[in-house]
Design a protein around this motif. Structure first.
Motif, short mmCIF file in Angstrom:
data_model
loop_
_atom_site.label_atom_id
_atom_site.label_comp_id
_atom_site.label_asym_id
_atom_site.label_seq_id
_atom_site.Cartn_x
_atom_site.Cartn_y
_atom_site.Cartn_z
N ASP A 76 0.85 -1.20 0.00
CA ASP A 76 0.00 0.00 0.00
C ASP A 76 0.89 1.25 0.00
O ASP A 76 1.85 1.33 0.76
CB ASP A 76 -0.87 -0.02 1.26
N THR A 77 0.54 2.22 -0.85
CA THR A 77 1.40 3.41 -0.95
C THR A 77 0.80 4.65 -0.28
O THR A 77 1.41 5.72 -0.32
CB THR A 77 1.67 3.75 -2.44
N GLU A 78 -0.39 4.53 0.32
CA GLU A 78 -1.01 5.74 0.92
C GLU A 78 -0.13 6.30 2.04
O GLU A 78 0.37 5.56 2.90
CB GLU A 78 -2.40 5.42 1.49
N VAL A 79 0.04 7.62 2.01
CA VAL A 79 0.79 8.28 3.08
C VAL A 79 -0.14 9.18 3.88
O VAL A 79 -1.19 9.61 3.39
CB VAL A 79 2.00 9.10 2.55
N ILE A 80 0.25 9.46 5.10
CA ILE A 80 -0.54 10.32 5.97
C ILE A 80 -0.41 11.76 5.50
O ILE A 80 0.70 12.28 5.39
CB ILE A 80 -0.08 10.15 7.43
N PRO A 81 -1.56 12.41 5.18
CA PRO A 81 -1.47 13.79 4.69
C PRO A 81 -1.26 14.80 5.82
O PRO A 81 -1.54 14.51 6.99
CB PRO A 81 -2.82 14.02 4.02
N ASP A 82 -0.80 15.98 5.44
CA ASP A 82 -0.67 17.09 6.40
C ASP A 82 -2.04 17.41 6.99
O ASP A 82 -3.06 17.23 6.33
CB ASP A 82 -0.19 18.36 5.67
N ALA A 83 -2.04 17.92 8.20
CA ALA A 83 -3.24 18.50 8.83
C ALA A 83 -4.43 17.56 8.86
O ALA A 83 -5.58 17.99 8.75
CB ALA A 83 -3.61 19.81 8.11
N SER A 84 -4.17 16.26 8.99
CA SER A 84 -5.27 15.29 8.95
C SER A 84 -5.64 14.78 10.35
O SER A 84 -4.90 14.97 11.31
CB SER A 84 -4.89 14.12 8.04
N ALA A 85 -6.82 14.14 10.41
CA ALA A 85 -7.27 13.46 11.63
C ALA A 85 -7.11 11.96 11.37
O ALA A 85 -7.75 11.42 10.47
CB ALA A 85 -8.72 13.80 11.93
N VAL A 86 -6.24 11.32 12.14
CA VAL A 86 -5.88 9.92 11.87
C VAL A 86 -6.34 9.04 13.03
O VAL A 86 -5.87 9.20 14.16
CB VAL A 86 -4.35 9.78 11.68
N LYS A 87 -7.29 8.15 12.73
CA LYS A 87 -7.78 7.23 13.75
C LYS A 87 -7.00 5.93 13.67
O LYS A 87 -6.91 5.34 12.60
CB LYS A 87 -9.28 6.96 13.54
N VAL A 88 -6.43 5.53 14.80
CA VAL A 88 -5.70 4.26 14.85
C VAL A 88 -6.48 3.35 15.78
O VAL A 88 -6.62 3.64 16.97
CB VAL A 88 -4.26 4.48 15.36
N ASP A 100 -9.92 -3.97 22.69
CA ASP A 100 -10.19 -3.19 21.49
C ASP A 100 -10.09 -1.72 21.90
O ASP A 100 -10.80 -1.29 22.82
CB ASP A 100 -11.60 -3.58 21.02
N THR A 101 -9.20 -0.97 21.26
CA THR A 101 -8.98 0.41 21.70
C THR A 101 -8.60 1.28 20.51
O THR A 101 -8.03 0.79 19.54
CB THR A 101 -7.89 0.46 22.80
N ALA A 102 -8.95 2.55 20.58
CA ALA A 102 -8.63 3.45 19.46
C ALA A 102 -8.28 4.83 19.97
O ALA A 102 -8.74 5.26 21.03
CB ALA A 102 -9.81 3.54 18.49
N VAL A 103 -7.47 5.52 19.18
CA VAL A 103 -7.05 6.87 19.49
C VAL A 103 -7.09 7.68 18.19
O VAL A 103 -6.93 7.11 17.11
CB VAL A 103 -5.62 6.84 20.10
N THR A 104 -7.37 8.97 18.30
CA THR A 104 -7.28 9.84 17.12
C THR A 104 -6.09 10.76 17.31
O THR A 104 -5.98 11.44 18.33
CB THR A 104 -8.56 10.68 16.94
N VAL A 105 -5.20 10.76 16.31
CA VAL A 105 -4.06 11.68 16.32
C VAL A 105 -4.41 12.81 15.35
O VAL A 105 -4.73 12.55 14.19
CB VAL A 105 -2.77 10.96 15.85
N VAL A 106 -4.41 14.06 15.84
CA VAL A 106 -4.71 15.18 14.94
C VAL A 106 -3.42 15.92 14.61
O VAL A 106 -2.61 16.19 15.48
CB VAL A 106 -5.79 16.13 15.50
N LEU A 107 -3.25 16.22 13.32
CA LEU A 107 -2.00 16.82 12.85
C LEU A 107 -2.18 18.30 12.54
O LEU A 107 -1.44 18.87 11.75
CB LEU A 107 -1.49 16.03 11.62
N ASP A 108 -3.23 18.90 13.15
CA ASP A 108 -3.44 20.34 13.04
C ASP A 108 -4.21 20.77 14.28
O ASP A 108 -5.20 20.12 14.65
CB ASP A 108 -4.28 20.62 11.77
#
Ligand code: MN
Ligand code: MN
Length: 310
Positions: A76-88, A100-108
């Protein structure tokens, strides 16, 4: 049949939760603009194994309006974009008992209120959970918290009870005051609570043809060709009823064969497919999730700092 002693079961949940907590903490270090989601997923899944657990489902890395079920393909070639909300979203199991656990990392910084709304909704819900509490009352707490912050909950995503080798064991913990949900938390039960908050319309839909996660549905059905048969045997042996992805079968065959075989196994009725889910209005989505065990007088959060358990 499940013959484990209840005390062992609690121990397995606590161990799975501790591993999930430690791995989750590393997510904010791994999630950076320009990094491949493949790299993040592989790093997290490797760490789960190093710490003595097994992934209970492929790590989900879902960005912005993608709410869930995005896990990297092989190469997979998708990269994390600038200023995004990333749920892991991370699942760990120890002998089939799942955290089962999740966190959101915000890049802005502009996205902090949206992430904090999901985190606060979860915290407030966890404070009122205990034996006998209605599932829909948790939904009400979550929805009220989201609305006060100026956002919506995603109504067709929900928390759930957890079972042995089962991520969703039948009970639904709604993210709003759903009058059709009549259940209550039961002492001895394990549950995942997971508010999804959005700037959009508050619903998700499946992206047609975009399937990265599967699980075993049946072991018998329409006739299979040789490579489908080989892949199905590996799935039964490796994952039982837990979700999996093509990356976890990379050693079985060539990537194109593998992807085609997974699709045809699904069409022949052997596999469930979990398509990528996106917010219908294209809104940004945040999520936090914890797994809890209900005790006779309250609840233990298993996916939080293990110091709290001492
Ligand atoms: Mn999850
Ligand atoms: Mn969950």
């Amino acid at each position: 049949m499940n013959t484990e002693e209840p005390s062992n079961i609690v121990e397995y949940y606590i161990k799975a939760g501790e591993i999930a907590y430690r791995v989750k903490k590393s997510a904010s270090r791994l999630v950076k603009p320009g990094v491949k989601i493949l790299e993040v997923a592989e790093s997290i899944e490797r760490k789960i194994r190093e710490l003595g657990g097994l992934p209970a489902f492929p790590v989900n890395i879902s960005i912005n309006e993608v709410a869930a079920h995005r896990t990297p393909y092989i190469n997979d070639t998708e990269v994390i974009p600038d200023a995004s909300a990333v749920k892991v979203d991370i699942g760990v199991h120890v002998n089939g008992y799942i955290a089962d656990t999740a966190v959101t990392v915000v890049l802005d910084d502009k996205l902090i209120p949206l992430a904090e709304a999901a985190r606060n909704a979860l915290m407030k819900a966890l404070k009122v959970i205990g034996p006998g509490v209605k599932f829909r009352d948790i939904g009400k707490t979550i929805e009220t918290t989201a609305r006060k912050a100026g956002f919506k909950v995603i109504k067709n995503l929900s928390g759930h009870s957890l079972g042995h080798y089962l991520i969703h064991s039948g009970e639904v913990i709604p993210n709003y005051n759903d009058p059709f949900i009549l259940g209550r938390f039961r002492a001895g039960g394990a549950y995942a609570i997971e508010p999804f908050i959005t700037t959009g319309k508050g619903m998700v839909k499946e992206v047609k043809g975009k399937v990265q996660i599967y699980s075993l549905k049946r072991t018998k059905g329409k006739p299979l060709n040789e490579s489908e048969h080989k892949i199905l045997s590996e799935i039964i042996q490796r994952f039982k009823t837990l979700p999996f992805c093509e990356r976890w079968l990379a050693d079985v065959g060539s990537t194109l064969d593998l992807r085609a075989s997974l699709t045809s196994l699904a069409h022949k009725g052997y596999l469930n497919q979990y398509p990528v889910l996106v917010e219908i209005g294209g809104g940004l989505v945040t999520q936090f999730e914890e797994t809890i065990l209900i005790t006779n007088d309250g609840a233990v959060i298993v996916t939080t700092n293990p110091e709290i358990h001492l």
